[in-house]
Scaffold this motif. Structure first.
Motif, short mmCIF file in Angstrom:
data_model
loop_
_atom_site.label_atom_id
_atom_site.label_comp_id
_atom_site.label_asym_id
_atom_site.label_seq_id
_atom_site.Cartn_x
_atom_site.Cartn_y
_atom_site.Cartn_z
N PHE A 148 1.08 7.82 -4.20
CA PHE A 148 0.94 6.42 -3.82
C PHE A 148 2.30 5.83 -3.43
N MET B 82 -0.95 11.04 -8.74
CA MET B 82 -1.44 9.86 -8.03
C MET B 82 -0.31 8.84 -7.82
N ASN C 50 3.61 7.27 -0.13
CA ASN C 50 2.86 6.76 1.03
C ASN C 50 3.26 5.33 1.37
N ALA D 228 7.03 0.14 -4.43
CA ALA D 228 7.01 1.55 -4.05
C ALA D 228 8.39 2.17 -4.24
#
Lengths: 283, 364
Positions: free
Chosen positions: A259, A255, A262, A20
């Motif tokens: 993603f 997206m 988050n 991430a």
């Protein structure tokens, strides 16, 4: 903060956090270095419309012949600007209101929190639409609208945090010393709310990106020639059967960023949120 | 409860602090839909006493007796529901908020839980300096020197000043709390259970520190405690609270030698004695039941439900605090006679051992 940062520990521990983080950093770099990275000017018509990917246009051209890749890269700037500024507006507004509500209690508390409840009753996008209906479309107004939409949640969170802090002895001690209200807030309340508020803001970044895309898709966000992912999906979807890339590429961009943000928010919560973490033994 | 004159002979100077008919009530949330006034919890119900300059005055009682609430109400944290607190001749309820903040320089507080009462995001230096900053007492080099002096005074190394609270032990933290209270050279300190959260071995050290500071600085102290050994070691006068009311107030030695209120006697009899022979002779008075709910206190004397001497009169009228002898007053219709069998009170702890003899011996 202690020398051994819980954030570093979380990064070392979790593969998902690493992924991430990498993805977010990648998006950041693209957004910051956009003008230098983009191969072409995102607003000039350089070729025939809807060309397939080629050596000159890596992702092809859009419905009026602009370079799709350059538009995607510039769209990242818009997404980040809106996400960060809108989140900042929500965080600051909500934190101040929540702090005042909890600290002064009584009628002030009721007045602020009932107003927040009214705002909360609207779905986020609808509230943003209503605010834009008042302010008019545009990047700045979209930011303000999204920011205001976030205020109630921050206010509630902050109020709860401050209420629980107000019962603590160190706050009582500060009052016993004769500290002014401002000093109590600034030195003895606000620093303790930072981890929770920070964690929540990170998770709200993704929401802001989505709301901005939604507004731009509806034509209420960024004004047209400027590239934005939501707007690109809106115009691209008409060509879904012939040139799906026009809608799919910005869709994937949104997206991926949502993603990544988050996941990053979740990791930060795991690392920082005092409510979720077992008490660490004192030496 | 009626006003009561200070128990002991009037001092030459007016007392530093007088508390008159102090009452503290907390409205409770409604528990039903019934219309009417909200239920009210009366935590402190008509407490009056006076503290002289340079005196250590103790409030003792079980948990729930209202002693901590009394201490906090005196400092207006929060302000009392009714009654008057006069500090150095000024009625605190009449003082404007800004003026009250300035007055707080002269009245400080020491807390029960030292870790919770210190801001864990500030260094010890910052914590100790904060009261001086608030009241604009010292700046720059002067400020740093004062912090160093304070840390030394309470037995901490000044070099530790840049550490955070979590790096210290409980006893050390309480020393930081004491240094913070002393930073503004207050006239009056409320010490709310200053040692009860500490290890027994550390308690003696902190008690000795308080005793030494009191000697050196002439502090006026309101000591709130439930440990009678601590109270006996430090106090000049003692007031006993039960269910929000004062039941007895007396000079420390008088109280421990000859308690007049049955509750005080029961409290003292519960303390184990260090002398084995005396301990063998000790007959603790076992009180029946629990302290009643302050939401529905008994009529008349509040102690009557647990008192072995209770009679019809005790349910009808509440006894007022009345002088029973030199330096002694009790609120009882049937006070214990003077010279009731040698009351088993704890002996004072060994005078200031360098390493702690626990102030209270472990129960057998």
């Amino acid at each position: 903060m202690t020398a051994r940062s819980p954030i570093l520990a979380e990064i070392r521990r979790s593969r998902i956090t690493q992924a991430a983080l990498l993805l977010t950093v990648l998006y950041c770099v693209v957004a910051l270095a956009g003008p230098w990275l983009a191969p072409h000017d995102p607003t000039s018509m350089l070729a025939m419309p809807r060309r397939p990917p080629s050596e000159r246009f890596w992702l092809g051209t859009d419905e009026i012949g602009r370079d799709l890749l350059s538009r995607l890269i510039h769209g990242a700037r818009v997404a980040f600007t809106v996400a960060f500024l809108a989140t900042a507006i929500g965080l600051l507004g909500g934190a101040v209101l929540g702090l005042i509500a909890a600290y002064f209690a009584g009628y002030i508390d009721s007045a602020i929190m009932r107003t927040m409840d009214i705002l909360l009753a609207f779905p986020g996008l609808l509230l943003a639409l209503a605010i834009i209906a008042i302010l008019g479309p545009g990047l700045t107004n979209a930011m303000i609208a999204i920011g205001i939409g976030g205020i109630p949640e921050y206010a509630r969170l902050m109020r709860g945090e401050v209420l629980s802090l107000l019962g603590r002895d160190h706050v009582l001690a500060a009052r016993a010393m004769g500290a002014s209200d401002l000093r109590v807030m600034w030195r003895h309340l606000i620093p303790f709310t930072v981890p929770t508020m920070l964690v929540y803001s990170t998770s709200q970044l993704a929401r802001a990106v989505l709301t901005e895309a939604g507004l731009s898709y509806l034509g209420l966000g960024v004004e047209p020639p400027t590239a934005s992912w939501g707007g690109m999906i809106a115009t691209g979807q008409a060509h879904m059967l012939t040139t799906p890339m026009l809608a799919i590429a910005p869709g994937l961009a949104i997206m991926g960023l949502v993603f990544a943000l988050n996941m990053l928010g979740d990791s930060l919560r795991d690392a920082l949120d005092p409510h979720q973490r077992p008490v660490v033994g004192r030496q | 409860m009626d006003r009561m004159p200070p128990a002991a002979a009037p001092p030459e100077r007016p007392p530093l602090l007088t508390v008159e008919d102090l009452r503290m009530q907390f409205p409770l949330p409604r528990t039903s839909l019934r219309i009417g006034p909200r239920p009210v919890l009366t935590a402190v119900d008509g407490v009056s006493f006076a503290i002289r300059r340079g005196e250590v005055f103790s409030l003792v009682g079980e948990s729930g007796s209202g002693k901590s609430t009394t201490g906090r109400a005196i400092l207006r944290l929060p302000p009392p529901t009714a009654g008057r607190v006069t500090f150095d001749g000024r009625d605190l309820s009449q003082v404007r908020p800004a003026e009250m903040r300035r007055l707080r320089r002269r009245m400080q507080m020491i807390f029960q839980d030292p870790l919770a009462s210190l801001n864990r995001r500030m260094t010890v230096d910052e914590i100790v300096a904060e009261p001086m900053d608030i009241h604009g007492l010292a700046a720059g080099r002067n400020r740093a020197a004062r912090v160093r002096g304070l840390l030394e005074r309470v037995g901490l190394k000044p070099a530790w000043g840049n550490r955070y609270p979590h790096e210290f032990s409980g006893g050390q933290l309480q020393r930081v709390g004491i240094a913070r209270a002393l930073a503004v050279e207050p006239d009056f300190i409320v010490a709310d259970e200053p040692v009860s959260a500490l290890d027994v071995s550390v308690q003696a050290q902190v008690i000795n520190l308080l005793a030494r500071l009191r000697r050196e600085l002439g502090l006026t102290l309101l000591l709130i405690a439930h440990d009678l050994a601590v109270v006996r070691h430090l106090s000049d006068r003692v007031a006993v609270m039960y269910l929000g009311r004062l039941v007895e107030i007396a000079d420390c030695d008088t109280l421990f030698a000859a308690p007049r209120h049955p509750y005080t006697r029961a409290l003292l009899s519960a303390v184990p004695l260090p002398d084995p022979a005396a301990e063998a002779r000790r007959r603790p008075i076992l009180l029946e039941g629990e302290i009643p709910s302050p939401l529905a206190p008994p009529s008349g004397c509040r102690f009557r439900t647990r008192c072995w001497k209770a009679q019809a009169l005790c349910a009808e009228s509440a006894p007022t605090l009345r002088p029973l002898g030199p330096g002694s007053a009790a609120a009882c219709h049937f006070p214990e006679p003077v010279g009731t069998e040698a009351v088993s009170a704890p002996a004072p702890p060994q005078p200031a051992p360098p390493q702690p003899a626990p102030p209270q011996p472990a129960p057998p």
